[in-house]
Motif scaffolding. Sequence first.
Motif, PDB file in Angstrom:
ATOM      1  N   SER A 194     -14.792  21.058  31.532  1.00  0.00           N
ATOM      2  CA  SER A 194     -15.904  21.471  31.425  1.00  0.00           C
ATOM      3  C   SER A 194     -17.155  19.905  31.348  1.00  0.00           C
ATOM      4  CB  SER A 194     -16.052  20.951  29.706  1.00  0.00           C
ATOM      5  OG  SER A 194     -15.112  20.175  29.456  1.00  0.00           O
ATOM      6  N   ALA A 195     -18.517  20.145  31.344  1.00  0.00           N
ATOM      7  CA  ALA A 195     -19.005  19.167  31.923  1.00  0.00           C
ATOM      8  C   ALA A 195     -20.455  19.700  31.664  1.00  0.00           C
ATOM      9  CB  ALA A 195     -19.086  19.129  34.147  1.00  0.00           C
ATOM     10  N   SER A 196     -21.093  18.141  32.007  1.00  0.00           N
ATOM     11  CA  SER A 196     -22.585  18.304  31.763  1.00  0.00           C
ATOM     12  C   SER A 196     -23.165  16.922  31.743  1.00  0.00           C
ATOM     13  CB  SER A 196     -23.193  18.366  29.484  1.00  0.00           C
ATOM     14  OG  SER A 196     -22.871  17.160  29.227  1.00  0.00           O
ATOM     15  N   LYS A 197     -25.025  17.861  32.113  1.00  0.00           N
ATOM     16  CA  LYS A 197     -25.511  16.439  32.708  1.00  0.00           C
ATOM     17  C   LYS A 197     -26.808  16.484  31.762  1.00  0.00           C
ATOM     18  CE  LYS A 197     -24.563  15.290  37.625  1.00  0.00           C
ATOM     19  NZ  LYS A 197     -24.780  13.733  37.404  1.00  0.00           N
ATOM     20  N   SER A 198     -27.598  15.491  31.034  1.00  0.00           N
ATOM     21  CA  SER A 198     -28.424  15.687  30.428  1.00  0.00           C
ATOM     22  C   SER A 198     -29.459  14.393  30.825  1.00  0.00           C
ATOM     23  CB  SER A 198     -28.704  15.640  28.937  1.00  0.00           C
ATOM     24  OG  SER A 198     -27.558  16.692  28.760  1.00  0.00           O
ATOM     25  N   ASN A 199     -30.718  15.018  31.001  1.00  0.00           N
ATOM     26  CA  ASN A 199     -32.206  14.051  31.959  1.00  0.00           C
ATOM     27  C   ASN A 199     -33.131  14.066  30.003  1.00  0.00           C
ATOM     28  OD1 ASN A 199     -32.010  13.246  34.794  1.00  0.00           O
ATOM     29  ND2 ASN A 199     -30.813  15.132  34.344  1.00  0.00           N
ATOM     30  N   SER A 200     -33.480  13.030  29.565  1.00  0.00           N
ATOM     31  CA  SER A 200     -34.283  12.546  29.226  1.00  0.00           C
ATOM     32  C   SER A 200     -35.645  11.224  29.551  1.00  0.00           C
ATOM     33  CB  SER A 200     -34.073  12.022  27.290  1.00  0.00           C
ATOM     34  OG  SER A 200     -33.182  11.062  27.168  1.00  0.00           O
ATOM     35  N   ASN A 201     -36.993  11.594  29.157  1.00  0.00           N
ATOM     36  CA  ASN A 201     -37.763  10.399  29.596  1.00  0.00           C
ATOM     37  C   ASN A 201     -38.644  10.316  28.193  1.00  0.00           C
ATOM     38  OD1 ASN A 201     -37.092  10.935  32.637  1.00  0.00           O
ATOM     39  ND2 ASN A 201     -37.344  12.901  31.943  1.00  0.00           N
ATOM     40  N   PHE A 202     -39.228   9.410  27.759  1.00  0.00           N
ATOM     41  CA  PHE A 202     -39.891   8.535  26.784  1.00  0.00           C
ATOM     42  C   PHE A 202     -41.445   7.600  27.435  1.00  0.00           C
ATOM     43  CE2 PHE A 202     -41.347   5.757  23.346  1.00  0.00           C
ATOM     44  CZ  PHE A 202     -41.462   6.758  22.448  1.00  0.00           C
ATOM     45  N   LEU A 203     -42.551   8.299  26.645  1.00  0.00           N
ATOM     46  CA  LEU A 203     -43.121   7.372  27.800  1.00  0.00           C
ATOM     47  C   LEU A 203     -44.087   7.216  25.957  1.00  0.00           C
ATOM     48  CD1 LEU A 203     -44.676   6.129  29.992  1.00  0.00           C
ATOM     49  CD2 LEU A 203     -46.495   8.025  29.810  1.00  0.00           C
ATOM     50  N   GLY A 204     -44.351   5.677  25.640  1.00  0.00           N
ATOM     51  CA  GLY A 204     -44.959   5.114  24.961  1.00  0.00           C
ATOM     52  C   GLY A 204     -46.280   4.553  25.080  1.00  0.00           C
ATOM     53  N   LEU A 205     -47.388   4.718  25.129  1.00  0.00           N
ATOM     54  CA  LEU A 205     -48.516   4.643  25.524  1.00  0.00           C
ATOM     55  C   LEU A 205     -49.632   4.145  24.206  1.00  0.00           C
ATOM     56  CD1 LEU A 205     -49.680   6.931  28.147  1.00  0.00           C
ATOM     57  CD2 LEU A 205     -48.586   4.154  28.072  1.00  0.00           C
ATOM     58  N   LEU A 206     -49.809   2.622  24.161  1.00  0.00           N
ATOM     59  CA  LEU A 206     -49.952   1.922  22.629  1.00  0.00           C
ATOM     60  C   LEU A 206     -51.858   0.828  23.254  1.00  0.00           C
ATOM     61  CD1 LEU A 206     -51.131   1.112  19.801  1.00  0.00           C
ATOM     62  CD2 LEU A 206     -49.399  -0.920  20.065  1.00  0.00           C
ATOM     63  N   HIS A 207     -52.805   1.515  22.404  1.00  0.00           N
ATOM     64  CA  HIS A 207     -53.947   0.613  22.898  1.00  0.00           C
ATOM     65  C   HIS A 207     -54.257   0.113  22.133  1.00  0.00           C
ATOM     66  CE1 HIS A 207     -57.457  -1.527  23.508  1.00  0.00           C
ATOM     67  NE2 HIS A 207     -58.337   0.006  22.788  1.00  0.00           N
ATOM     68  N   GLU A 208     -54.766  -0.921  21.708  1.00  0.00           N
ATOM     69  CA  GLU A 208     -54.785  -1.885  20.465  1.00  0.00           C
ATOM     70  C   GLU A 208     -56.046  -3.057  20.550  1.00  0.00           C
ATOM     71  OE1 GLU A 208     -51.093  -2.941  18.391  1.00  0.00           O
ATOM     72  OE2 GLU A 208     -51.899  -4.377  19.288  1.00  0.00           O
ATOM     73  N   SER A 209     -57.576  -2.814  20.237  1.00  0.00           N
ATOM     74  CA  SER A 209     -58.711  -3.327  20.373  1.00  0.00           C
ATOM     75  C   SER A 209     -58.943  -4.245  18.710  1.00  0.00           C
ATOM     76  CB  SER A 209     -59.400  -2.735  20.264  1.00  0.00           C
ATOM     77  OG  SER A 209     -60.051  -2.659  21.902  1.00  0.00           O
ATOM     78  N   ILE A 210     -58.632  -5.589  19.271  1.00  0.00           N
ATOM     79  CA  ILE A 210     -58.944  -6.511  17.873  1.00  0.00           C
ATOM     80  C   ILE A 210     -59.872  -7.300  18.061  1.00  0.00           C
ATOM     81  CG2 ILE A 210     -57.200  -8.540  16.346  1.00  0.00           C
ATOM     82  CD1 ILE A 210     -55.120  -7.250  18.429  1.00  0.00           C
ATOM     83  N   LEU A 211     -60.255  -7.455  16.646  1.00  0.00           N
ATOM     84  CA  LEU A 211     -61.777  -8.368  17.072  1.00  0.00           C
ATOM     85  C   LEU A 211     -61.391  -9.936  15.602  1.00  0.00           C
ATOM     86  CD1 LEU A 211     -64.801  -6.700  16.752  1.00  0.00           C
ATOM     87  CD2 LEU A 211     -64.562  -7.973  18.228  1.00  0.00           C
ATOM     88  N   SER A 212     -61.172 -10.874  15.834  1.00  0.00           N
ATOM     89  CA  SER A 212     -60.720 -11.734  15.095  1.00  0.00           C
ATOM     90  C   SER A 212     -62.311 -12.650  14.875  1.00  0.00           C
ATOM     91  CB  SER A 212     -59.398 -12.239  15.632  1.00  0.00           C
ATOM     92  OG  SER A 212     -59.527 -13.060  16.530  1.00  0.00           O
ATOM     93  N   TYR A 213     -62.116 -13.323  13.930  1.00  0.00           N
ATOM     94  CA  TYR A 213     -63.047 -14.540  13.451  1.00  0.00           C
ATOM     95  C   TYR A 213     -62.039 -15.592  12.799  1.00  0.00           C
ATOM     96  CZ  TYR A 213     -67.522 -16.925  11.682  1.00  0.00           C
ATOM     97  OH  TYR A 213     -68.361 -18.182  11.486  1.00  0.00           O
ATOM     98  N   SER A 214     -62.237 -16.449  13.188  1.00  0.00           N
ATOM     99  CA  SER A 214     -62.044 -17.681  12.423  1.00  0.00           C
ATOM    100  C   SER A 214     -63.031 -19.679  12.251  1.00  0.00           C
ATOM    101  CB  SER A 214     -60.813 -18.313  12.950  1.00  0.00           C
ATOM    102  OG  SER A 214     -60.132 -19.514  11.640  1.00  0.00           O
ATOM    103  N   HIS A 215     -63.140 -19.462  10.748  1.00  0.00           N
ATOM    104  CA  HIS A 215     -64.060 -20.955  10.868  1.00  0.00           C
ATOM    105  C   HIS A 215     -63.789 -21.502   9.686  1.00  0.00           C
ATOM    106  CE1 HIS A 215     -68.063 -22.752  11.319  1.00  0.00           C
ATOM    107  NE2 HIS A 215     -67.683 -22.511   9.747  1.00  0.00           N
ATOM    108  N   LYS A 216     -64.390 -22.587   9.270  1.00  0.00           N
ATOM    109  CA  LYS A 216     -63.510 -23.431   8.293  1.00  0.00           C
ATOM    110  C   LYS A 216     -65.049 -24.430   7.890  1.00  0.00           C
ATOM    111  CE  LYS A 216     -60.931 -27.100   7.417  1.00  0.00           C
ATOM    112  NZ  LYS A 216     -59.270 -28.358   6.972  1.00  0.00           N
ATOM    113  N   PHE A 217     -65.087 -23.757   6.719  1.00  0.00           N
ATOM    114  CA  PHE A 217     -66.252 -24.404   6.411  1.00  0.00           C
ATOM    115  C   PHE A 217     -66.368 -25.747   5.178  1.00  0.00           C
ATOM    116  CE2 PHE A 217     -66.358 -20.110   5.773  1.00  0.00           C
ATOM    117  CZ  PHE A 217     -68.032 -19.349   6.727  1.00  0.00           C
ATOM    118  N   GLY A 218     -67.037 -26.909   5.409  1.00  0.00           N
ATOM    119  CA  GLY A 218     -66.818 -28.040   5.433  1.00  0.00           C
ATOM    120  C   GLY A 218     -65.446 -28.401   5.556  1.00  0.00           C
ATOM    121  N   GLU A 219     -64.831 -29.158   4.426  1.00  0.00           N
ATOM    122  CA  GLU A 219     -63.614 -29.583   4.236  1.00  0.00           C
ATOM    123  C   GLU A 219     -62.663 -28.539   3.766  1.00  0.00           C
ATOM    124  OE1 GLU A 219     -62.269 -32.492   6.103  1.00  0.00           O
ATOM    125  OE2 GLU A 219     -64.024 -32.108   6.929  1.00  0.00           O
ATOM    126  N   ASP A 220     -63.607 -27.915   2.717  1.00  0.00           N
ATOM    127  CA  ASP A 220     -62.644 -27.201   2.204  1.00  0.00           C
ATOM    128  C   ASP A 220     -62.303 -25.790   1.821  1.00  0.00           C
ATOM    129  OD1 ASP A 220     -62.586 -29.751   0.212  1.00  0.00           O
ATOM    130  OD2 ASP A 220     -64.218 -29.044  -0.863  1.00  0.00           O
TER     131      ASP A 220
END
Length: 1007
Positions: A490-516
């Motif tokens: 007995s014998a077998s051959k198996s092929n499998s393919n996977f393609l995962g695509l991911l897009h990410e858009s990231i907005l970031s804001y960082s600020h220090k107000f005074g010393e506190d």
Amino acid sequence: MLKNLIRLFSLAVLGLLSLSHIQAQDLAVKGKVTDDSGEAIPGVSVTVKGTQRGTITNVDGTYSVNAASNATLVFSFLGYESQEAVVNNRATINISLKTDTKALEEVVVVGYGTQRKVETTGSIASVKSDELTQLPVTNVAQGLQARVSGVQINQNSGSPGGNISVRVRGTNSINGNSEPLYVVDGIQISNGGGINDVSPLSTINPNDIESVEVLKDASASAIYGARAANGVVLITTKRGKAGATRVSIDSYYGVQQAAKTLDVLNAAEFAQLENEVFKNNAYPNPASLGEGTDWQSLIFQKAPIQSHQLSINGGSEKTQLALSANYFNQDGIIVNSNFKRYSYRLNVDHKVSNRFKVGTSILGSIIVNNGIDAGSTTIGDAGVVTASVLGAAVGAPPTLQPYREDGSIFPFGEQGNGQYREVVNPLNYTAITRQRNIKRTLVNLFGEFEILPGFTYRASFNADVQNRLDDFYSPLSIINRADISDNSGSASKSNSNFLGLLHESILSYSHKFGEDHSLRFTGLFASQVENSNSNSISASGFPNDATRNEALQLALNRTVSSGRSKQRLDSYMGRINYGFRDKYFLDLTARVDGSSKFGANHKYGFFPAISAAWRIIEEDFIKDLRWMSDLKLRASYGITGNAGGLNPYQSLATVSSGGGYNLGNTYQTAISPTGIANPDLRWEKSAQTDIGLDIGLFNNRLSIVMDYYYKRTDDLLYVKTLPLSSGYGSITGNYASLENKGFEFAANATILNGPVRWSVSGNLTANRNKLLDLDGGTTQERFVTNYSLLSVGQPLGVFKTYVFDGINQTGDAIIPGYDGRVGGHKVKDLNNDGAINSEDQIITGNPNPKFIFGASTNLSYKNFDFSLFLSGSQGNDTYNVSRLSFENPLGQRNLLEGVVNRWTPTNPSNQYVSAFVAGRLPITDYAMEDGSYVRLKNITLGYTLPTIKGISRVRIYVSSNNLLTLTKYTGFDPEVNTYAGSNTAIGIDNLVYPQAKSFLGGIQLTF
């Protein structure tokens, strides 16, 4: 006072170990070391730069050391910045050390960015690369084992590249996936598979990893929403650094061997048993047969393991590059099992301008795995010795021969007058081709633009590309010649393919107000698409073995199949981090995920989280406690989701090809309904509360992290039985619920920090799991195996069996129901009704450990370094299914050595049954064992050579892995599970591929 006592202890130990090389011409230098407030610091290391000469300060902060008049003294102590001073003929040098503020600036990866460790409000554990690669591991999860509290990692199979399961704060699903989400440089991947599969994590080279962060509570992981209920593991690979180009070589070679073999009957004992079972004289003189064939020695081997890595790192201020290539090759301790990995990594970061930068991460690998079947689910009959290589090796008659005279494998059906044709020669498994070729590439491309100061946009494009080819061939040469027919081979051959695509858009804001006040905002839109397709052909009936499975068209019988699927996930996330005076912190997170897999009425899920932290150490009422260097209280609550157990299209009505019809003398393939639509199918949701405490003592020489958590998971996917009138047998829906609650403890201590450096660390986790509901109260119990149970109010996977009560002795009253014979297993009649039935079954074991732990120590002196690492599990039961087969003398197969003491009229054993043809042992707690263990995972001794011109560092080392395992468990390995990563069938051993013991040596060079 306590602080000074500890420092005095360190002083005493260092005083015994430190060396002073006094030379007559040296100057005696003395002085006092204080902190920035003027308080004396005992235990400070004072060394003469460029030498091994040194001392430490006394309890009053004073020291004395001999040094050349032009020498440089180096003062160092944990928690303070190191300082140097030139002697310059001075006899007295007083030093004031400044507190090291780097601890406050330490950065951890938190998902979609980084955060100062001091600001973290969630439960996050970090592991660095040198800890991950301390062992010769094939994947990152193996390197994490026993290093992170709250994370249980089981090496289900010891085969090269074998299956591994990871549970963060317990098992969170029944039919779904309980594996955490892995994020490699922003690319999301999953782990899973069966007991004989290659772990998907093995496609990633652990040597390429810089650090791993484990997000354990909901506040830390909620940013990944619908895929975060099982925790998140963030993997960051090594990136280039500006400066001179550095070339590194890391290479090791070692040998592995089986840590244990099982004692079985020798040929003389087996022959005597066969005569007794079949009441014949098949072996006229058993004693003359001696030891016979040792089948375990034939399938086990001393197996080499090796890894060779070349890394290049460097760049300018504008462009940094990190490049590596690795070759890893591990032969298995069972003959003809092997895992090879060829991998490469390319990380590039380029600053286009002061406001714009781009970069890429590319990880590629090619896997060639030769597998072998191990771990049968068959109980108590001849099938167990035909389903896996270890079962066949334990059960193979020692009176038979492995090979013919020409060296070919000798089928058992051709020996012993054919009486052993139901038992398989274990070498058959080594002749079967079961090869997997996997190509995988992970790609991340990103661009980051600073729109305004502190306001940044980042776009990333990720791809996970996989191609897999499975080859299988079972040759005619291992079949009994009398059984060969036109359909053989007995014998077998198996092929499998996977393609995962991911897009990410990231907005970031960082600020220090005074010393506190500090404020950070992160906003995300992400869209992910996964496409997979497969095709396979199976064949049987080959004319010979010449072409194996490379010419399937030669077979008489062939079947083909193919499939394709697609799924999409769109996400929106917002996170706000607020801090006040580095004392109070508040984090708010919300994520919305929409999936194509879910029902029409529940396409989107909402996953919020809130967490806060109070750095009590910054309060005036505690600042004066100088022995306390850090104290932070954390609390969090959040909801995360799990969609891992649901396949695409499962919410829809489905059809598939099945049987067929003969119409007009022509066979027609039929298509029939297979699944009923469920428009309400939705996410599994986990709501988790966490309270944590971070403690630092004695300038952080001792740090402690403690967490208590409670996690309830509802809307669990469960297959509910339908009435036959519906036309369907079952429906998948959100019916069940369960809980996990537990305590985590982790500690790190620097005991010595002078010429001798000594640190220890340890962690302990106690998790309690309980099933709350199965299907709305209709079902209270359901068996998932013949001995494993889902029971409302109990932990997942508990064992429910009859109770073993010894052996029926002569004169005993035989209770009807099981093994009604003298010399057979006796089962307790628990309800005293005079019969053995299901009412006499009770819960007899729990495979979930009471606690798991890990501990390590690192010691260095001069150029020598030493490390030791332990792991363990306590209080878990293991059902050793193989004992039901190999302690049952029913004939035709070999047994475990203890059966020599089986019951006979003259030897009334109360443990082992009498010989009896085709007898079967009842499923009782007889096969239940304590699966607790303590394992010496690694011990390493290294030496760094003195400086060699042209080479900045050369380190050589020797290492041993799995050197010692302390356990009462009688099987090959206590850390196994026949059902791999199952959520419900756990703690079960039916002769799974065991882990190896290894010895290796290596060299690390940096140019």
